[in-house]
Design an enzyme around this catalytic site. Structure first.
Site, PDB file in Angstrom:
ATOM      1  CB  ILE A  26       7.960 -17.385 -14.670  1.00 20.62           C
ATOM      2  CG1 ILE A  26       7.919 -15.923 -14.899  1.00 20.62           C
ATOM      3  CG2 ILE A  26       9.322 -18.056 -14.482  1.00 20.62           C
ATOM      4  CD1 ILE A  26       8.594 -14.845 -13.832  1.00 20.62           C
ATOM      5  NE  ARG A  46      -1.403 -22.449  -3.983  1.00 19.97           N
ATOM      6  CZ  ARG A  46      -1.653 -21.015  -3.842  1.00 19.97           C
ATOM      7  NH1 ARG A  46      -2.135 -20.841  -2.470  1.00 19.97           N
ATOM      8  NH2 ARG A  46      -1.922 -20.220  -4.874  1.00 19.97           N
ATOM      9  CG  ASP A  56       0.313 -24.690   0.271  1.00 21.96           C
ATOM     10  OD1 ASP A  56       1.228 -23.898  -0.037  1.00 21.96           O
ATOM     11  OD2 ASP A  56      -0.682 -24.238   0.677  1.00 21.96           O
ATOM     12  CB  VAL A  57       6.010 -24.326  -1.452  1.00 22.21           C
ATOM     13  CG1 VAL A  57       5.829 -24.723  -3.182  1.00 22.21           C
ATOM     14  CG2 VAL A  57       5.388 -22.825  -1.648  1.00 22.21           C
ATOM     15  CG  ASN A  76       8.176 -20.409 -10.872  1.00 22.05           C
ATOM     16  OD1 ASN A  76       8.421 -19.288 -11.136  1.00 22.05           O
ATOM     17  ND2 ASN A  76       6.988 -20.861 -10.871  1.00 22.05           N
ATOM     18  CB  THR A  81       3.192 -13.778 -15.102  1.00 20.10           C
ATOM     19  OG1 THR A  81       3.374 -13.253 -14.196  1.00 20.10           O
ATOM     20  CG2 THR A  81       4.559 -14.408 -15.818  1.00 20.10           C
ATOM     21  CE  LYS A 141      10.034 -13.655  -5.045  1.00 20.40           C
ATOM     22  NZ  LYS A 141      10.029 -14.908  -5.693  1.00 20.40           N
ATOM     23  CE1 TYR A 201       7.213 -11.597  -4.726  1.00 23.33           C
ATOM     24  CE2 TYR A 201       8.372  -9.351  -5.547  1.00 23.33           C
ATOM     25  CZ  TYR A 201       7.975 -10.629  -5.704  1.00 23.33           C
ATOM     26  OH  TYR A 201       8.220 -11.393  -6.906  1.00 23.33           O
TER      27      TYR A 201
HETATM   28  P1  NDP Z   1       1.966 -16.627 -11.348  1.00 24.42           P
HETATM   29  O1  NDP Z   1       1.213 -15.874 -10.156  1.00 24.42           O
HETATM   30  O2  NDP Z   1       1.684 -16.584 -12.765  1.00 24.42           O
HETATM   31  O3  NDP Z   1       2.342 -18.132 -10.953  1.00 24.42           O
HETATM   32  C1  NDP Z   1       2.677 -18.436  -9.627  1.00 24.42           C
HETATM   33  C2  NDP Z   1       2.554 -19.786  -9.451  1.00 24.42           C
HETATM   34  O4  NDP Z   1       2.991 -20.158  -8.353  1.00 24.42           O
HETATM   35  C3  NDP Z   1       1.301 -20.543  -9.878  1.00 24.42           C
HETATM   36  O5  NDP Z   1       1.595 -21.682 -10.736  1.00 24.42           O
HETATM   37  C4  NDP Z   1       0.861 -21.067  -8.546  1.00 24.42           C
HETATM   38  O6  NDP Z   1       0.080 -22.324  -8.510  1.00 24.42           O
HETATM   39  C5  NDP Z   1       2.131 -21.388  -7.816  1.00 24.42           C
HETATM   40  N1  NDP Z   1       1.988 -20.995  -6.493  1.00 24.42           N
HETATM   41  C6  NDP Z   1       1.704 -19.815  -5.706  1.00 24.42           C
HETATM   42  N2  NDP Z   1       1.504 -20.193  -4.454  1.00 24.42           N
HETATM   43  C7  NDP Z   1       1.660 -21.661  -4.301  1.00 24.42           C
HETATM   44  C8  NDP Z   1       1.897 -22.340  -3.166  1.00 24.42           C
HETATM   45  N3  NDP Z   1       1.785 -21.984  -1.665  1.00 24.42           N
HETATM   46  N4  NDP Z   1       2.313 -23.593  -3.245  1.00 24.42           N
HETATM   47  C9  NDP Z   1       2.616 -24.222  -4.555  1.00 24.42           C
HETATM   48  N5  NDP Z   1       2.347 -23.300  -5.641  1.00 24.42           N
HETATM   49  C10 NDP Z   1       2.022 -22.117  -5.543  1.00 24.42           C
HETATM   50  O7  NDP Z   1       3.296 -15.845 -11.219  1.00 24.42           O
HETATM   51  P2  NDP Z   1       4.664 -15.620 -12.047  1.00 24.42           P
HETATM   52  O8  NDP Z   1       4.971 -16.769 -12.983  1.00 24.42           O
HETATM   53  O9  NDP Z   1       4.801 -14.355 -12.248  1.00 24.42           O
HETATM   54  O10 NDP Z   1       5.710 -15.770 -10.969  1.00 24.42           O
HETATM   55  C11 NDP Z   1       6.802 -17.035 -10.579  1.00 24.42           C
HETATM   56  C12 NDP Z   1       7.784 -16.677  -9.632  1.00 24.42           C
HETATM   57  O11 NDP Z   1       8.604 -15.418 -10.426  1.00 24.42           O
HETATM   58  C13 NDP Z   1       7.331 -15.964  -8.367  1.00 24.42           C
HETATM   59  O12 NDP Z   1       8.246 -16.697  -7.415  1.00 24.42           O
HETATM   60  C14 NDP Z   1       7.568 -14.480  -8.490  1.00 24.42           C
HETATM   61  O13 NDP Z   1       7.737 -13.829  -7.122  1.00 24.42           O
HETATM   62  C15 NDP Z   1       8.674 -14.307  -9.394  1.00 24.42           C
HETATM   63  N6  NDP Z   1       8.736 -13.235 -10.368  1.00 24.42           N
HETATM   64  C16 NDP Z   1       7.784 -12.735 -10.917  1.00 24.42           C
HETATM   65  C17 NDP Z   1       7.747 -11.575 -11.620  1.00 24.42           C
HETATM   66  C18 NDP Z   1       6.654 -10.842 -12.346  1.00 24.42           C
HETATM   67  O14 NDP Z   1       6.750  -9.752 -12.854  1.00 24.42           O
HETATM   68  N7  NDP Z   1       5.636 -11.736 -12.992  1.00 24.42           N
HETATM   69  C19 NDP Z   1       8.863 -10.618 -11.264  1.00 24.42           C
HETATM   70  C20 NDP Z   1       9.856 -11.143 -10.632  1.00 24.42           C
HETATM   71  C21 NDP Z   1       9.876 -12.252  -9.856  1.00 24.42           C
HETATM   72  P3  NDP Z   1      -1.125 -22.486  -7.687  1.00 24.42           P
HETATM   73  O15 NDP Z   1      -1.910 -21.207  -7.450  1.00 24.42           O
HETATM   74  O16 NDP Z   1      -2.118 -23.541  -8.519  1.00 24.42           O
HETATM   75  O17 NDP Z   1      -0.695 -23.153  -6.547  1.00 24.42           O
END
Ligand code: NDP
Length: 249
Positions: A17, A37, A58-59, A81, A181, A150, A146
């Site tokens: 996303i 990260r 890292d958030v 996000n 995703t 949220k 979770y």
């Molecule tokens: P992905 O797992 O595909 O992507 C998650 C992203 O978040 C990655 O780019 C990852 O990058 C980054 N991330 C994770 N942890 C950290 C951290 N500690 N610090 C910095 N970056 C971080 O997930 P989605 O794209 O599906 O999800 C995006 C958002 O949408 C999330 O908040 C999720 O909860 C929400 N969402 C998703 C749904 C779904 O069905 N997919 C439904 C509802 C909400 P990296 O690991 O490189 O740090």
């Protein structure tokens, strides 16, 4: 190019996303920085033209995140996000799992927003959009940590929106349903690894959750983010918009 001259920061913008949001904001003319990260993933996003720059952070690191963000040009649009979804029955939810879910899905939103808000308030324009979830609006089994995080992100959105309503800064949330995703693929694989059910039946259950009978596409979530950032949305603040095919209303 409705967002020309604006600088947007998308946390977790390297994939899923977040990458779709970065692409949509770039297409609308914003200068987009993606944060995550893993440098290689972010580098690829910049190389593809989806974003202009990246920052590795890292958030969940409440000390390093504000320092990393302070190095950036002033942020006009923050998209919170970055997130993760781990599941477990409530009685097997460890305090470590609970802490991980709150750190990435809620405290990270607090820390990142606090880092950019003073600048937005001083410039009298800003957009904070948090990617929450339908799990922020309703409950689902096995994801109490979770869902709590949220719901918290939505509470933060509502409270902050009221607090700064007259400032020129809006604060909103987008609540996707199950979205195509890596996050959903990982969830499916984790449930399948427990051995009781096939990947196909789990995927079918996720798909059936939506009255539209399909997963949401990342670009559909990005379109909602774009609305909150674009012209004409100034009066819209404190809103949590489901993008979920009618699953949550
Ligand atoms: P992905 O797992 O595909 O992507 C998650 C992203 O978040 C990655 O780019 C990852 O990058 C980054 N991330 C994770 N942890 C950290 C951290 N500690 N610090 C910095 N970056 C971080 O997930 P989605 O794209 O599906 O999800 C995006 C958002 O949408 C999330 O908040 C999720 O909860 C929400 N969402 C998703 C749904 C779904 O069905 N997919 C439904 C509802 C909400 P990296 O690991 O490189 O740090």
């Amino acid at each position: 190019m409705t967002l020309g001259g604006r600088h947007a920061l998308v946390t977790g913008g390297g994939q899923g996303i977040g990458a779709a949001v970065a692409r949509a904001l770039t297409t609308a003319g914003a200068r987009v920085t993606v944060l995550g990260r893993h440098a290689e993933t972010l580098e690829a996003v910049v190389a593809a033209g989806t974003a202009a720059a990246y920052v590795v952070a890292d958030v969940t690191d409440a000390t390093a995140l504000p320092s990393a963000m302070a190095e950036l040009a002033p942020v006009d649009i923050l998209v919170n996000n970055a997130g993760a979804a781990e599941s477990a029955p409530f009685v097997r939810t460890t305090s470590e799992l609970w802490a991980r879910m709150l750190a990435v899905n809620l405290t990270g939103v607090f820390v990142a927003t606090q880092a950019v808000l003073p600048g937005m308030l001083a410039r009298r324009w800003g957009r904070v959009v948090t990617i929450a979830s339908t799990a922020g609006l309703t409950g689902y089994p096995y994801v109490s940590a979770y869902a709590a995080a949220k719901h918290g992100a939505i509470g933060l959105t509502r409270a902050l929106a009221r607090e700064i309503a007259a400032s020129g800064v809006t604060v909103n949330a987008v609540c996707p349903g199950y979205t195509q995703t890596a996050l959903i693929e990982t969830s499916i694989a984790r449930i399948a690894a427990r051995g009781a059910r096939s990947t196909e039946s789990i995927r079918a259950e996720f798909t059936r959750a939506s009255p539209q009978g399909r997963l949401v596409q990342p670009e559909e979530v990005a379109a909602a983010v774009l609305y909150f950032c674009g012209p004409g949305s100034d009066a819209v603040t404190g809103v949590s918009l489901p993008v979920a095919g009618g699953e949550v209303q």
